[in-house]
Motif scaffolding. Structure first.
Motif, PDB file in Angstrom:
ATOM      1  N   LEU A  39       0.836  -1.197   0.000  1.00 22.77           N
ATOM      2  CA  LEU A  39       0.000   0.000   0.000  1.00 22.77           C
ATOM      3  C   LEU A  39       0.880   1.260   0.000  1.00 22.77           C
ATOM      4  O   LEU A  39       0.562   2.251  -0.673  1.00 22.77           O
ATOM      5  N   ALA A  40       1.971   1.218   0.750  1.00 24.94           N
ATOM      6  CA  ALA A  40       2.883   2.365   0.789  1.00 24.94           C
ATOM      7  C   ALA A  40       3.474   2.619  -0.596  1.00 24.94           C
ATOM      8  O   ALA A  40       3.608   3.769  -1.031  1.00 24.94           O
ATOM      9  N   ALA A  41       3.815   1.534  -1.293  1.00 22.08           N
ATOM     10  CA  ALA A  41       4.363   1.675  -2.644  1.00 22.08           C
ATOM     11  C   ALA A  41       3.314   2.281  -3.581  1.00 22.08           C
ATOM     12  O   ALA A  41       3.621   3.157  -4.399  1.00 22.08           O
ATOM     13  N   LEU A  42       2.061   1.825  -3.440  1.00 21.08           N
ATOM     14  CA  LEU A  42       0.979   2.370  -4.263  1.00 21.08           C
ATOM     15  C   LEU A  42       0.782   3.859  -3.990  1.00 21.08           C
ATOM     16  O   LEU A  42       0.547   4.651  -4.904  1.00 21.08           O
ATOM     17  N   GLU A  60       3.492   5.804  -5.643  1.00 15.36           N
ATOM     18  CA  GLU A  60       3.285   5.770  -7.091  1.00 15.36           C
ATOM     19  C   GLU A  60       2.190   6.752  -7.525  1.00 15.36           C
ATOM     20  O   GLU A  60       2.296   7.420  -8.550  1.00 15.36           O
ATOM     21  N   THR A  61       1.121   6.825  -6.712  1.00 12.40           N
ATOM     22  CA  THR A  61      -0.056   7.600  -7.117  1.00 12.40           C
ATOM     23  C   THR A  61      -0.123   8.978  -6.454  1.00 12.40           C
ATOM     24  O   THR A  61      -0.923   9.821  -6.873  1.00 12.40           O
ATOM     25  N   GLY A  62       0.674   9.184  -5.414  1.00 13.28           N
ATOM     26  CA  GLY A  62       0.590  10.441  -4.673  1.00 13.28           C
ATOM     27  C   GLY A  62      -0.665  10.557  -3.832  1.00 13.28           C
ATOM     28  O   GLY A  62      -1.033  11.631  -3.380  1.00 13.28           O
ATOM     29  N   LEU A  63      -1.330   9.432  -3.603  1.00  9.72           N
ATOM     30  CA  LEU A  63      -2.585   9.450  -2.854  1.00  9.72           C
ATOM     31  C   LEU A  63      -2.386   8.691  -1.538  1.00  9.72           C
ATOM     32  O   LEU A  63      -2.137   7.484  -1.553  1.00  9.72           O
ATOM     33  N   TYR A  64      -2.499   9.384  -0.426  1.00  9.08           N
ATOM     34  CA  TYR A  64      -2.199   8.784   0.872  1.00  9.08           C
ATOM     35  C   TYR A  64      -3.471   8.674   1.713  1.00  9.08           C
ATOM     36  O   TYR A  64      -3.957   9.668   2.250  1.00  9.08           O
ATOM     37  N   PRO A  65      -4.024   7.467   1.830  1.00 10.49           N
ATOM     38  CA  PRO A  65      -5.241   7.310   2.639  1.00 10.49           C
ATOM     39  C   PRO A  65      -4.892   7.333   4.126  1.00 10.49           C
ATOM     40  O   PRO A  65      -3.718   7.220   4.503  1.00 10.49           O
ATOM     41  N   ASP A  66      -5.903   7.485   4.969  1.00 10.94           N
ATOM     42  CA  ASP A  66      -5.712   7.267   6.408  1.00 10.94           C
ATOM     43  C   ASP A  66      -5.715   5.763   6.660  1.00 10.94           C
ATOM     44  O   ASP A  66      -6.565   5.036   6.132  1.00 10.94           O
ATOM     45  N   LEU A  67      -4.802   5.319   7.488  1.00 13.28           N
ATOM     46  CA  LEU A  67      -4.689   3.890   7.771  1.00 13.28           C
ATOM     47  C   LEU A  67      -4.754   3.633   9.269  1.00 13.28           C
ATOM     48  O   LEU A  67      -4.176   4.377  10.060  1.00 13.28           O
ATOM     49  N   GLY A  68      -5.484   2.572   9.623  1.00  8.82           N
ATOM     50  CA  GLY A  68      -5.452   2.066  10.989  1.00  8.82           C
ATOM     51  C   GLY A  68      -5.242   0.569  10.873  1.00  8.82           C
ATOM     52  O   GLY A  68      -5.809  -0.060   9.987  1.00  8.82           O
ATOM     53  N   PHE A  69      -4.422  -0.008  11.721  1.00  9.89           N
ATOM     54  CA  PHE A  69      -4.247  -1.458  11.590  1.00  9.89           C
ATOM     55  C   PHE A  69      -3.953  -2.123  12.914  1.00  9.89           C
ATOM     56  O   PHE A  69      -3.498  -1.507  13.868  1.00  9.89           O
ATOM     57  N   GLY A  70      -4.298  -3.395  12.965  1.00 13.25           N
ATOM     58  CA  GLY A  70      -3.958  -4.261  14.083  1.00 13.25           C
ATOM     59  C   GLY A  70      -3.172  -5.428  13.535  1.00 13.25           C
ATOM     60  O   GLY A  70      -2.766  -5.410  12.373  1.00 13.25           O
ATOM     61  N   PRO A  71      -2.954  -6.459  14.349  1.00 13.95           N
ATOM     62  CA  PRO A  71      -2.144  -7.586  13.901  1.00 13.95           C
ATOM     63  C   PRO A  71      -2.647  -8.223  12.604  1.00 13.95           C
ATOM     64  O   PRO A  71      -1.836  -8.638  11.777  1.00 13.95           O
TER      65      PRO A  71
END
Lengths: 89, 89
Positions: A39-42, A45-56
């Motif tokens: 996702l970071a690579a995408l 590549e696109t210049g579009l940074y979503p908000d991310l929340g994650f767990g294990p």
């Protein structure tokens, strides 16, 4: 966005721009990490940074439109690619 | 609110209207219930029904404006009254 009056003391004014939301589940922490890397690579590549929340074993992705506007064609294309990256490979 | 494109399959389109938010804490479940009763009376009196979430000792109040617009003078007045009702009597 319309103008807002200041909130009364003690209250919080909540104004969330429209977004696209999706939760992706993974079988392991390693897969979650690998997805975040893709996702970071995408994003780069696109210049579009979503908000991310994650767990294990999950990642929550929130994609906003530009300048507080509703998500448009560009964000929808990003969402499609982000979903494809989550498919087991 | 601007028009939105339909979300891609599997994604949720999130569009929250602006609101006023406040969390009220209480010492006991009985006080929480009493506050909810007072708030219900205020809603019937004013015709303004906020979104409510509550647990044993707290109530979360979200006040929306009319028709998806930002909260205005009427909602701010309601918020002030709702806060006054939460004061220990």
């Amino acid at each position: 966005m319309s103008a807002t009056l200041p909130p009364p003391e003690g209250w919080k004014s909540v104004q969330q721009p429209p977004s696209l939301f999706r939760r992706f589940e993974f079988a392991s922490y390693g897969e979650t990490r690998a997805y975040l890397d893709r996702l970071a690579a995408l994003s780069e590549e696109t210049g579009l940074y979503p908000d991310l929340g994650f767990g294990p074993t999950h990642v929550n992705v929130t994609v906003y439109g530009a300048d507080g506007k509703a998500p448009g064609a560009r964000e929808i294309e990003f969402a499609g690619k982000a979903a494809a990256l989550a498919l087991p490979g």
